[in-house]
Write an enzyme that holds these catalytic residues in place. Structure first.
Site, PDB file in Angstrom:
ATOM      1  N   CYS A   1       0.824  -1.201   0.000  1.00  0.00           N
ATOM      2  CA  CYS A   1       0.000   0.000   0.000  1.00  0.00           C
ATOM      3  C   CYS A   1       0.858   1.251   0.000  1.00  0.00           C
ATOM      4  O   CYS A   1       2.084   1.193   0.063  1.00  0.00           O
ATOM      5  CB  CYS A   1      -0.905   0.041   1.245  1.00  0.00           C
ATOM      6  SG  CYS A   1      -1.958  -1.400   1.460  1.00  0.00           S
TER       7      CYS A   1
ATOM      8  N   LEU B   1      -2.958  -2.045  -2.578  1.00  0.00           N
ATOM      9  CA  LEU B   1      -2.735  -3.019  -3.638  1.00  0.00           C
ATOM     10  C   LEU B   1      -3.004  -4.377  -3.010  1.00  0.00           C
ATOM     11  O   LEU B   1      -2.247  -4.836  -2.153  1.00  0.00           O
ATOM     12  CB  LEU B   1      -1.297  -2.935  -4.169  1.00  0.00           C
ATOM     13  CG  LEU B   1      -0.934  -3.878  -5.318  1.00  0.00           C
ATOM     14  CD1 LEU B   1      -1.689  -3.500  -6.594  1.00  0.00           C
ATOM     15  CD2 LEU B   1       0.574  -3.856  -5.571  1.00  0.00           C
ATOM     16  N   SER B   2      -4.077  -5.024  -3.399  1.00  0.00           N
ATOM     17  CA  SER B   2      -4.545  -6.234  -2.705  1.00  0.00           C
ATOM     18  C   SER B   2      -3.723  -7.447  -3.113  1.00  0.00           C
ATOM     19  O   SER B   2      -3.725  -7.842  -4.281  1.00  0.00           O
ATOM     20  CB  SER B   2      -6.026  -6.477  -3.029  1.00  0.00           C
ATOM     21  OG  SER B   2      -6.801  -5.337  -2.697  1.00  0.00           O
ATOM     22  N   ILE B   3      -3.051  -8.054  -2.134  1.00  0.00           N
ATOM     23  CA  ILE B   3      -2.213  -9.227  -2.387  1.00  0.00           C
ATOM     24  C   ILE B   3      -2.734 -10.435  -1.612  1.00  0.00           C
ATOM     25  O   ILE B   3      -2.919 -11.504  -2.162  1.00  0.00           O
ATOM     26  CB  ILE B   3      -0.748  -8.939  -1.989  1.00  0.00           C
ATOM     27  CG1 ILE B   3      -0.216  -7.721  -2.757  1.00  0.00           C
ATOM     28  CG2 ILE B   3       0.127 -10.172  -2.241  1.00  0.00           C
ATOM     29  CD1 ILE B   3      -0.208  -7.868  -4.260  1.00  0.00           C
TER      30      ILE B   3
ATOM     31  N   ASN C   1       1.898  -0.944   5.048  1.00  0.00           N
ATOM     32  CA  ASN C   1       2.440  -1.128   3.707  1.00  0.00           C
ATOM     33  C   ASN C   1       3.460  -2.249   3.761  1.00  0.00           C
ATOM     34  O   ASN C   1       4.423  -2.167   4.530  1.00  0.00           O
ATOM     35  CB  ASN C   1       3.112   0.171   3.231  1.00  0.00           C
ATOM     36  CG  ASN C   1       3.896  -0.008   1.942  1.00  0.00           C
ATOM     37  OD1 ASN C   1       3.559  -0.847   1.116  1.00  0.00           O
ATOM     38  ND2 ASN C   1       4.950   0.773   1.774  1.00  0.00           N
ATOM     39  N   GLY C   2       3.265  -3.294   2.966  1.00  0.00           N
ATOM     40  CA  GLY C   2       4.254  -4.372   2.930  1.00  0.00           C
ATOM     41  C   GLY C   2       3.620  -5.737   2.906  1.00  0.00           C
ATOM     42  O   GLY C   2       2.480  -5.926   2.459  1.00  0.00           O
TER      43      GLY C   2
ATOM     44  N   ASP D   1      -2.676 -10.538   6.015  1.00  0.00           N
ATOM     45  CA  ASP D   1      -1.610 -10.277   6.975  1.00  0.00           C
ATOM     46  C   ASP D   1      -1.827  -9.003   7.776  1.00  0.00           C
ATOM     47  O   ASP D   1      -1.297  -8.849   8.874  1.00  0.00           O
ATOM     48  CB  ASP D   1      -0.253 -10.240   6.277  1.00  0.00           C
ATOM     49  CG  ASP D   1      -0.196  -9.253   5.120  1.00  0.00           C
ATOM     50  OD1 ASP D   1      -1.263  -8.818   4.649  1.00  0.00           O
ATOM     51  OD2 ASP D   1       0.915  -8.919   4.674  1.00  0.00           O
TER      52      ASP D   1
ATOM     53  N   SER E   1      12.836 -10.524  -6.967  1.00  0.00           N
ATOM     54  CA  SER E   1      14.087 -10.025  -7.531  1.00  0.00           C
ATOM     55  C   SER E   1      15.276 -10.679  -6.831  1.00  0.00           C
ATOM     56  O   SER E   1      15.169 -11.089  -5.668  1.00  0.00           O
ATOM     57  CB  SER E   1      14.146  -8.494  -7.363  1.00  0.00           C
ATOM     58  OG  SER E   1      15.465  -8.006  -7.493  1.00  0.00           O
ATOM     59  N   GLY E   2      16.400 -10.740  -7.519  1.00  0.00           N
ATOM     60  CA  GLY E   2      17.627 -11.294  -6.936  1.00  0.00           C
ATOM     61  C   GLY E   2      18.451 -10.279  -6.188  1.00  0.00           C
ATOM     62  O   GLY E   2      19.591 -10.566  -5.790  1.00  0.00           O
TER      63      GLY E   2
END
Length: 629
Positions: A2, A51-53, A75-76, A100, A363-364
């Site tokens: 978010c 942003l819905s995860i 946020n996270g 979460d 991401s790496g």
């Protein structure tokens, strides 16, 4: 994932606070296009864009505990929320959602601030306590998610982006000359300072409690706080075996989501490991994304596609051209929350992933910082061993040598700074990521700006803090800590967040995982360090999933052909930015040195100078955009 914002001030009306928070949230709609919310509690108003995860149909924020005491914006992503939920349910908590956010809210309400040590994930949150009218804000240990604030007497305003905080009207947006000088040295403004006077970044691993006009900041996680609970591996074989188990564990945690998850994939080792472990964990075809270029010497498109083919992934390559970057410059510069010398690569990779149908990408990032992939892991220990001998040479001879080196190319100038200023390994690290040498930086700044700033230090501003946190006996860990806390936090992670969220994409970094790093930190450095073959132990631990021939490829990562583009497609932008009128409008720079740097590059100077030219052009353009009505 978010964008969060808030305004705490008993002297400001509820209506005025809500208008300000609405403006901040509107400025972050790209961070959360799925949902929005706002709540006022006493002297506080907090809001968010979502942003819905996890549990997309529920999880609306701000979220309040059943008793009405605590209200949270977050946020996270908390990767261990399911295990925490089971523990909290056994203590009597009843949950209404499968997200979460509710678990984080219950954990903070149940355990208080000690809950921070139990969280596995990336986070920045604000928790309002109506009982004592206090606000608790915190960031994850490594600063994956950002959080900025401005305090003025009894008022505190916060947001996930600096530009959103400015939208509140609580800060005038005055460019800080000292931050301009810092940027010239470090490719970005090192936290806690930002480019704007009066706006501060909460540092990675910090919390802030604000109550009745008083703010108290505490360090919740440092290298010294890492528990000594892991048994050091006795042999390299044991280390490789347990490393693989830990890597599998962090990947399994980071792929949790209720929406499609993909991966960034270059032609290098780190992203191939992340994507390979993801493919192994899921058993399904993985979506991978990369960017390529028409300039073959810079493009990893073929290598990335080869990696994807080996992994059985559905691969998407975006070919980025200099002409396209030139046309998109306004969009890119508008996306920059603060000036940066990096970020273009992540901007296009994130756009490609979002357009490819995923809401989360892994991401790496972090592999180089933890497993010795940077030259600093080889150069710093070597120079540290030679410094005592160098310091025995008479001062006039040392000055003569450093003066001669300062007239050379980028590497010579960096060595000159090392030898002129550094006295130990920490000070070498505090100079390592310099963009402009100290003499070069001072020449770029206008004389009146230098006088306003006062004295400049050649070292990174967090030198004393990191010296206190990290010992000097283990040089490998020392270099790793510096890379994690400076370049990664201030440039790589900050740009990754800003550029991915600009495209409404949640970017996760499984190497930067607290339990993984805490275990790794307690293992002997002799198993991690291999100056002749960097990251060899990481490769050994994942040899069964890596494409054949990968190790023989040239390491490039997401590198763009800026030296070519700056002499062609991007040339009009840079020449306009470095014009006399543009430099004059900025008010911070000396015209002759700035234009001389550009002319030298155009005349066929060292291509490695592109980063200095580009970062300076972005800075001047950023400043001028803020000064032009």
């Amino acid at each position: 994932m978010c964008g969060i914002a808030g305004f705490v001030d008993s002297a400001t009306s509820v209506g005025a606070r809500e208008e300000a928070v609405n403006r901040m949230c509107a400025a972050m709609v790209h961070r959360g296009p799925d949902d929005s919310g706002m709540a006022s509690r006493g002297p506080a108003t907090i809001g968010m864009r979502r942003l819905s995860i996890f549990d997309p149909t529920n999880g609306h924020q701000p979220m309040t505990t059943p008793d009405g005491r605590h209200t949270l914006v977050f946020n996270g992503a908390i990767y261990n929320f399911r295990s925490l939920q089971l523990e909290l349910e056994s203590a009597g908590w009843v949950f209404r959602t499968r997200c979460d956010t509710e678990v984080l809210l219950a954990a903070l309400a149940h355990w208080g601030r000690p809950a921070l040590k139990r969280l596995r994930g990336m986070f920045a949150f604000a928790l309002w306590d109506s009982t004592d009218e206090s606000l608790l804000m915190a960031r994850d240990p490594f600063g994956i998610k950002p959080l900025y604030f401005a305090q003025d007497a009894e008022r505190l305003v916060f947001a996930s982006e600096v530009s959103a905080l400015l939208a509140s009207g609580a800060n005038a947006g005055e460019i800080d000359p000292a931050s301009v000088a810092d940027y010239l040295a470090w490719f970005a403004v090192p936290a806690p300072r930002t480019i704007y006077r009066g706006i501060t970044s909460l540092l990675p691993g910090e919390s802030l409690r604000f109550c009745r006009g008083r703010a108290e900041i505490s360090a919740e996680w440092t290298f010294r706080s890492i528990p000594s609970d892991a048994t050091p591996c006795a042999t390299r074989e044991d280390f490789v075996r347990e490393l693989r188990e830990r890597l599998d564990d962090t990947i399994q945690a980071h792929v949790l989501a209720d929406v499609p998850v993909g991966a960034f994939l270059s032609g290098g080792v780190d992203s191939a490991i992340v994507a390979g472990l993801m493919a192994r964990a899921s058993g399904n075809a993985l979506k991978t994304f990369s960017i390529g270029f028409e300039e073959d010497d810079y493009s990893e498109a073929d290598d990335a596609e080869s990696n994807a083919h080996h992994l059985g992934a559905i691969h998407h390559t975006r070919v980025v051209t200099g002409d396209e970057v030139a046309r998109d410059l306004d969009k890119f510069l508008a996306a920059c929350d603060q000036p940066t010398g990096d970020g273009v690569n992540t901007y296009y990779a994130s756009q490609t992933a979002q357009e490819g149908g995923v809401k989360v990408a892994l991401s790496g990032l972090g592999g180089d910082e933890l497993f010795g992939g940077y030259p600093s892991f080889r150069h710093i220990p070597t120079l540290a061993g030679r410094l005592p001998f160098w310091r025995c040479i008479p001062g006039p001879l040392r000055a003569l040598s450093t003066g001669a080196l300062s007239l050379g190319g980028p590497r010579s100038r960096k060595l000159s700074d090392f030898l002129a200023h550094a006295r130990d390994a920490h000070e070498l690290n505090a100079l390592n990521r310099r963009v402009f040498s100290e003499s070069h930086r001072q020449s770029m700044l206008a004389p009146d700006v230098l006088s306003r700033i006062g004295g400049l230090q050649p070292f990174h501003p967090r030198l004393e803090e990191l010296r206190a946190q990290v010992g000097t006996e283990d040089l490998y860990s020392l270099v790793s800590a510096w890379e994690l806390r400076t370049y990664m936090a201030d440039v790589l992670l900050r740009d990754s967040d800003v550029m991915s969220m600009r495209h409404s994409l949640e970017l996760r970094v499984p190497f930067i995982d607290r339990p993984f790093i805490e275990w790794l930190w307690q293992q002997p450095s002799r198993f991690k360090e291999d100056r002749g073959h960097p990251k060899s132990v990481l490769v050994e631990a994942t040899a069964d999933i890596l494409p054949p021939g990968l190790l023989n490829r040239k390491k490039r990562g997401f590198t763009l052909p800026f030296p070519i583009w700056m002499r062609s497609d991007l040339r009009p932008f840079i020449e306009d930015t470095f014009s006399s009128s543009s430099i004059g409008l900025s008010g911070f720079f000396s015209e002759a040195p700035v234009q001389g740097l550009w002319r030298s590059f155009l005349a066929g100077g060292d291509n490695r100078e592109w980063s200095r030219v580009w970062s300076l052009a972005v800075l001047i353009s950023f400043v001028n955009r803020r000064r032009t009505p």
